[in-house]
Design a protein around this motif. Structure first.
Motif, PDB file in Angstrom:
ATOM      1  N   TYR A 169       0.839  -1.194   0.000  1.00  0.00           N
ATOM      2  CA  TYR A 169       0.000   0.000   0.000  1.00  0.00           C
ATOM      3  C   TYR A 169       0.879   1.251   0.000  1.00  0.00           C
ATOM      4  CZ  TYR A 169       0.935  -0.454   5.012  1.00  0.00           C
ATOM      5  OH  TYR A 169       1.547  -0.593   6.220  1.00  0.00           O
ATOM      6  N   PHE A 170       0.318   2.301  -0.573  1.00  0.00           N
ATOM      7  CA  PHE A 170       1.021   3.568  -0.708  1.00  0.00           C
ATOM      8  C   PHE A 170       0.081   4.675  -0.242  1.00  0.00           C
ATOM      9  CE2 PHE A 170       1.837   0.643  -4.211  1.00  0.00           C
ATOM     10  CZ  PHE A 170       3.169   0.343  -3.985  1.00  0.00           C
ATOM     11  N   MET A 171       0.416   5.328   0.857  1.00  0.00           N
ATOM     12  CA  MET A 171      -0.403   6.417   1.402  1.00  0.00           C
ATOM     13  C   MET A 171       0.470   7.656   1.515  1.00  0.00           C
ATOM     14  SD  MET A 171      -2.437   4.524   4.426  1.00  0.00           S
ATOM     15  CE  MET A 171      -3.766   3.428   4.111  1.00  0.00           C
ATOM     16  N   GLY A 172       0.462   8.472   0.514  1.00  0.00           N
ATOM     17  CA  GLY A 172       1.317   9.664   0.505  1.00  0.00           C
ATOM     18  C   GLY A 172       2.776   9.266   0.504  1.00  0.00           C
ATOM     19  N   ASP A 173       3.497   9.638   1.557  1.00  0.00           N
ATOM     20  CA  ASP A 173       4.911   9.293   1.673  1.00  0.00           C
ATOM     21  C   ASP A 173       5.136   7.959   2.383  1.00  0.00           C
ATOM     22  OD1 ASP A 173       5.551  11.652   0.436  1.00  0.00           O
ATOM     23  OD2 ASP A 173       5.855  12.763   2.311  1.00  0.00           O
TER      24      ASP A 173
END
Length: 193
Positions: A169-173
């Motif tokens: 998963y990728f949440m912003g930084d």
């Protein structure tokens, strides 16, 4: 000089052992019949990660050895994880080994093990900020086969699917990943020929 004499002695010995092995294996093949065997099956995997269930359809093909009642083959299946937010398609490719135990009449019980690797076919998701990767696949099962003719019949089996998966998963930084088993209790029904 010793090296060439040693090679001259070893080569006939290796040739003799090879001939013995080939003769023994051809004798055992004459004593049994080897037949083609295949099947098509559909099933449901009760998984608890990111979906309610996985629906599968697959096919397996290989050689059936009549003396030990042993099947060795390979196959592939397509699995669809059904979830209101996304549909994940997985494609396991596996080797298969099955041992049959006839119980009389048209019925045969069996134990079976499929092992391989799962490739992700495609993914449709509401949130495009994540990825799902699959890997090692293992499905041991047991079941029963019912012959409808000499070479064809129906089969029913139950087992447990282990499906290695990594959810990225990728949440912003912030990037992260979670590994888990995307498999679960499995039941399938099929037709063999």
């Amino acid at each position: 000089m010793k090296r060439t004499i040693l090679n001259c002695i070893e080569i006939p010995r290796l040739l003799f052992v090879s001939i013995l092995i080939l003769t023994a294996s051809s004798y055992s093949l004459k004593a049994q019949e080897v037949k083609y065997n295949g099947d098509v099956a559909a099933g449901v995997v009760n998984t608890s990660h990111f979906s309610d269930a996985q629906i599968t359809i697959g096919t397996t093909h290989g050689a059936y050895f009549t003396k030990p009642k042993l099947f060795i083959g390979a196959g592939a299946l397509v699995g669809l994880n059904i979830n209101p937010e996304r549909i994940d398609q997985a494609i396991p490719v596996y080797g298969d080994i099955r041992k049959d135990f006839p119980i009389g009449g048209r019925f045969t019980t069996f134990i079976d093990a499929k092992m391989g690797y799962t490739f992700v076919g495609s993914r449709t998701a509401v949130h495009n900020d994540s990825a799902l990767d699959y890997g090692f696949y293992f499905y041991p099962s047991t079941g029963i086969r019912f012959a409808t003719s000499e070479r064809c019949g129906l089969m029913l089996n139950i087992g447990y699917t282990y499906q290695n998966a990594t959810f990225k998963y990728f949440m912003g930084d912030v990037n992260g990943k979670q590994r888990y088993n995307a498999g679960g209790f499995t039941a399938s029904i099929g037709f063999y020929f």
